[in-house]
Design a protein around this motif. Structure first.
Motif, PDB file in Angstrom:
ATOM      1  N   GLU B 426       6.773  -8.283  87.825  1.00 30.69           N
ATOM      2  CA  GLU B 426       6.634  -7.103  88.677  1.00 30.69           C
ATOM      3  C   GLU B 426       7.987  -6.656  89.226  1.00 30.69           C
ATOM      4  OE1 GLU B 426       3.905  -5.323  88.705  1.00 30.69           O
ATOM      5  OE2 GLU B 426       3.010  -6.871  87.437  1.00 30.69           O
ATOM      6  N   GLU B 427       8.776  -7.634  89.713  1.00 31.50           N
ATOM      7  CA  GLU B 427      10.087  -7.299  90.274  1.00 31.50           C
ATOM      8  C   GLU B 427      10.983  -6.705  89.188  1.00 31.50           C
ATOM      9  OE1 GLU B 427       8.547 -10.136  90.768  1.00 31.50           O
ATOM     10  OE2 GLU B 427       8.371 -10.407  92.941  1.00 31.50           O
ATOM     11  N   THR B 429      10.099  -5.237  86.366  1.00 36.39           N
ATOM     12  CA  THR B 429       9.634  -3.920  85.927  1.00 36.39           C
ATOM     13  C   THR B 429      10.006  -2.848  86.942  1.00 36.39           C
ATOM     14  OG1 THR B 429       7.813  -4.986  84.803  1.00 36.39           O
ATOM     15  CG2 THR B 429       7.621  -2.612  85.131  1.00 36.39           C
ATOM     16  N   TYR B 430       9.872  -3.199  88.208  1.00 37.38           N
ATOM     17  CA  TYR B 430      10.212  -2.236  89.263  1.00 37.38           C
ATOM     18  C   TYR B 430      11.670  -1.795  89.130  1.00 37.38           C
ATOM     19  CZ  TYR B 430      10.524  -0.185  93.924  1.00 37.38           C
ATOM     20  OH  TYR B 430      10.696   0.680  94.980  1.00 37.38           O
ATOM     21  N   LEU B 431      12.576  -2.778  89.001  1.00 37.56           N
ATOM     22  CA  LEU B 431      13.994  -2.417  88.881  1.00 37.56           C
ATOM     23  C   LEU B 431      14.266  -1.666  87.583  1.00 37.56           C
ATOM     24  CD1 LEU B 431      15.779  -5.661  90.207  1.00 37.56           C
ATOM     25  CD2 LEU B 431      15.143  -3.609  91.465  1.00 37.56           C
ATOM     26  N   ARG B 432      13.594  -2.099  86.518  1.00 31.41           N
ATOM     27  CA  ARG B 432      13.829  -1.439  85.226  1.00 31.41           C
ATOM     28  C   ARG B 432      13.315   0.005  85.236  1.00 31.41           C
ATOM     29  NH1 ARG B 432      11.724  -5.203  80.512  1.00 31.41           N
ATOM     30  NH2 ARG B 432      12.872  -3.686  79.265  1.00 31.41           N
ATOM     31  N   SER B 433      12.247   0.257  85.957  1.00 30.84           N
ATOM     32  CA  SER B 433      11.702   1.616  85.995  1.00 30.84           C
ATOM     33  C   SER B 433      12.677   2.582  86.666  1.00 30.84           C
ATOM     34  CB  SER B 433      10.368   1.632  86.745  1.00 30.84           C
ATOM     35  OG  SER B 433      10.598   1.559  88.133  1.00 30.84           O
TER      36      SER B 433
END
Lengths: 246, 480
Positions: B426-427, B429-433
């Motif tokens: 989750e962490e 993916t959040y940064l990658r988004s």
């Protein structure tokens, strides 16, 4: 002007089909609202658009300005101008807001040279506008933030990163009336003919502030109705049964 | 809260410069034949040969032979990592790269000079350092101290040179804080030591720029056994830095150093080390500081790489109001076993210690914190604070904490904190988004995890650590 085109999209988590032949086009300058009962697949659609690794697209396409996004990484999508304001943004301990915003900005706009000073001045200006205290800039991303502060920070990121297609997943939940007003003002301020919005919501109140030209209703992973903002009013008053019955 | 723009800007610039140097691996090696080697294996004649070639005084020769006996009598420790892979018979204990020791980079043999240039050493010396020593395999090949400090009576050279030039000063401190009886590896060092630095800072002299020694191991299946002595005399101030790298080979090498630091009354010493050994090195140093009245000792350590590391820098707080702090970052990559920690021994009243240990485990890397806190009876009102944080990158990564406390003084206060975290999808993916690549996102999480330590350490070191960690992370494909 950008355009997001979703065509005949199917997506699943593990063995469960959650998006079922969904098509939708969002053009720059358009505001679309996406409504639907719990479990309809609205948030799933947001995750699928952003390329969350837990979701698999089994067929169909997602394009921004003709560029296929299915099969690309989340960072690739961000660089193509897509932005998702998460419904429940996660805390990332130790990663400072300032570093995070600066790094993300440099990734999404590699050719823009903005000095650190100018960059942070801009960040601070918009922090004030979304109602985040300046001290937040030295805090860890979402760490210890209230629900409302997380939503404000999502909007701040949107302003700073300047995406072309914006998906807001329940940006209105957890915000009180005043906060909602503030956030809505920032969204309206950012809105232009170059930016397309997809606003996922359960409630009509945000749609009073930001009036959509199109309202879509989703159920069981499908779009089952499309129309004007009148639909959102009717949903507010009567729920979804009239649509189910239709 | 104000942001330090200057620091952010400086960091960004430095990181960019460093990227451009594209010094993206230290694991290269030179095809350089030592001019002298004792060959493989270790016995009495090896030790005598080393002493002979160094033309050492008799007292040193005797100390070496005594140390050899102790080494031979002590069993290989079995309470920690598996050390059965150390090939005692086929290790080469002494390798001299060149006959000369010079104080001008132009006189350093080309191949060795090029290696140090690749590592950026002469450049760093010029920009940031008051003095520098460079060691290649067993011997120091270069040492230099800026004249201004030489004129103030500062002594900085390899220990071999110091044994010849300042025998009495060396004798007064050699193996006092770390006796060769301390452990098997200290005894081994006592028998075959070669190189290392000798740094003496006279009373009241405060050196504002750091002094650095860089250790490079080049040979395969060799041993590096430097012995370093730092003396910060009363009221002085010094920052000493060590950097170490080695190429990667199929056959393992052994690094077993001794570091002794003497911080006299009212003096302040900081010892910073960045160890970036390759995956074929057993790293078994013994490091200890004696801290006198009102003196301050700071250990700052970054330990990346190696096959096995056992390292517990110790502070003996011998005078009232002495303080010690220990900031340590350990990164255990694939196949690495990091058994690290710190020891603080409070012998005097009103002494205080603080230990912050951060570990990161990647793939099957294993990071262990092993610490000792001892407060003797009579060390009234002493204080200690220990914090251990672990970050696990993959499912098979592991981390263990073994603190050991011996408190004999009822007025002492101490606390322990420990935490374990994991990098989650989750962490990431959040940064990658938001446009960050997977590598960037995970190294940002890792650096965020280290942030509170990074804030306290010198900037050059923070930048170097930042870069090394990013480099190390990028070696592992999918993270999370």
């Amino acid at each position: 002007m950008s355009v997001l085109e979703i065509k005949n999209l199917y997506a699943r988590v593990e063995d469960k089909e959650l998006i079922n032949d969904l098509s939708l086009t969002v053009r720059g300058g358009e505001i679309h609202a996406l409504m639907g009962p719990n479990g309809a697949g609205k948030s799933t659609l947001g995750y699928v658009l952003m390329g969350h690794p837990n979701y698999t697209v089994t067929s169909g396409s997602i394009r921004i300005d003709g560029k296929e996004l299915v099969g690309t990484t989340p960072e690739e999508r961000a660089k193509n101008g897509l932005f998702l304001a998460f419904q429940n943004p996660v805390a990332v301990q130790g990663v400072k807001l300032s570093t995070f915003l600066r790094t993300a900005y440099n990734q999404v706009h590699p050719n823009e040279k903005m000095s650190i000073q100018d960059f942070y001045d801009r960040v601070k200006l918009h922090m004030k506008r979304v109602g985040l205290e300046e001290s937040f800039i030295s805090r860890s991303v979402n760490d210890g933030f209230s629900g409302g502060e997380r939503k404000r920070f999502e909007i701040l990121q949107m302003i700073i990163l300047r995406p072309k297609i914006v998906v807001l997943d329940e940006i209105d939940s957890g915000l009180d009336v005043d906060a909602l007003k503030m956030v809505s003002e920032e969204i309206k301020e950012y809105y232009s003919q170059d930016v397309g919005f997809l606003i996922i919501t359960h409630y009509q109140r945000i749609l009073k502030n930001i009036e959509p030209q199109f309202v879509h209703v989703m159920m069981n992973g499908k779009m089952i109705m499309e129309g004007s903002n009148d639909i959102s009013l009717k949903i507010e008053e009567q729920g979804y049964d009239w649509i189910r019955g239709a | 809260m104000e942001i330090d723009y200057r620091k952010d800007e400086e960091l960004e610039k430095l990181l960019k410069e460093l990227k451009e140097i594209k010094q993206n691996d230290y694991e290269f090696h030179d095809n350089l034949k030592p001019v002298y080697t004792t060959g493989t294996g270790l016995n009495r004649s090896t030790v005598e040969e080393i002493s002979e070639i160094k033309k050492e005084p008799e007292w040193m020769r005797r100390l070496r032979l005594k140390a050899l006996e102790i080494f031979q009598s002590k069993p290989v420790p079995t309470w920690g990592p598996d050390l059965s892979g150390i090939d005692w018979e086929n290790t080469s204990y002494y390798n001299r790269p060149d006959e000369r020791r010079v104080n001008d980079w132009n006189e350093v043999p080309d191949q060795i000079k090029q290696t140090f240039q690749k590592l950026g050493i002469p450049e760093i010396e010029q920009k940031y350092l008051a003095g520098s020593v460079a060691q290649y395999d067993s011997e120091g090949v270069y040492h230099n101290l800026k004249k201004v400090w030489e004129d103030k009576g500062v002594v900085f050279m390899d220990l071999d040179s110091a044994v010849q030039k300042y025998p009495d000063l060396v004798k007064e401190y050699y193996c006092k804080a770390v006796p060769v009886t301390d452990n098997k590896f200290a005894a081994l060092n006592g028998a075959v030591w070669s190189g290392g630095s000798f740094l003496y800072v006279p009373k009241g002299v405060q050196i504002d720029m750091p002094l650095q020694t860089y250790f490079r191991m080049n040979g395969e299946a060799t041993g590096q056994f430097e012995h370093t002595i730092v003396i910060a005399d009363e009221g002085s101030k010094v920052h000493y830095i060590e950097g170490c790298t080695a190429p990667r080979y199929d056959r393992d090498s052994l690094h077993s150093a001794i570091v002794e630091i003497y911080v006299k009354k009212n003096a302040k010493a900081r010892y910073t080390s960045v160890q970036n050994w390759s995956k074929s090195v057993y790293n078994m140093p013994t490091k200890r500081a004696w801290v006198d009245e009102h003196a301050q000792m700071e250990w700052v350590g970054g330990s990346l790489g190696s096959k096995v590391t056992m390292l517990y820098p110790s502070s003996y707080l011998r005078g009232a109001y002495a303080t010690a702090s220990n900031l340590n970052i350990a990164l255990a990559g694939a196949g690495t076993y990091k058994d690290t920690g710190a020891k603080a021994l409070h012998f005097a009243p009103y002494t205080s210690s603080r230990i912050v240990a951060k570990s990161i485990s990647i793939e099957d890397g294993k990071a262990v914190y092993r610490g000792l806190l001892r407060v003797n009876k009579g060390a009234i009102n002493s204080k200690s604070k220990v914090q251990c944080d672990a970050l696990l990158i993959n499912d098979e990564s592991s981390s263990f904490t073994y603190p050991h406390d011996e408190i004999y003084e009822p007025t002492a206060t101490f606390s322990h904190e420990a935490s374990v975290g994991k990098i989650g999808t989750e962490e990431l993916t959040y940064l990658r988004s938001r446009g960050l690549s997977e590598d960037e996102a995970s190294s940002m999480i890792v650096l965020g995890f280290l942030d509170d330590v990074m804030r306290e350490i010198p900037m050059e070191f923070a930048v170097e650590m930042n870069r090394l960690i990013k480099l190390e992370m990028s070696k592992y494909g999918a993270v999370g």
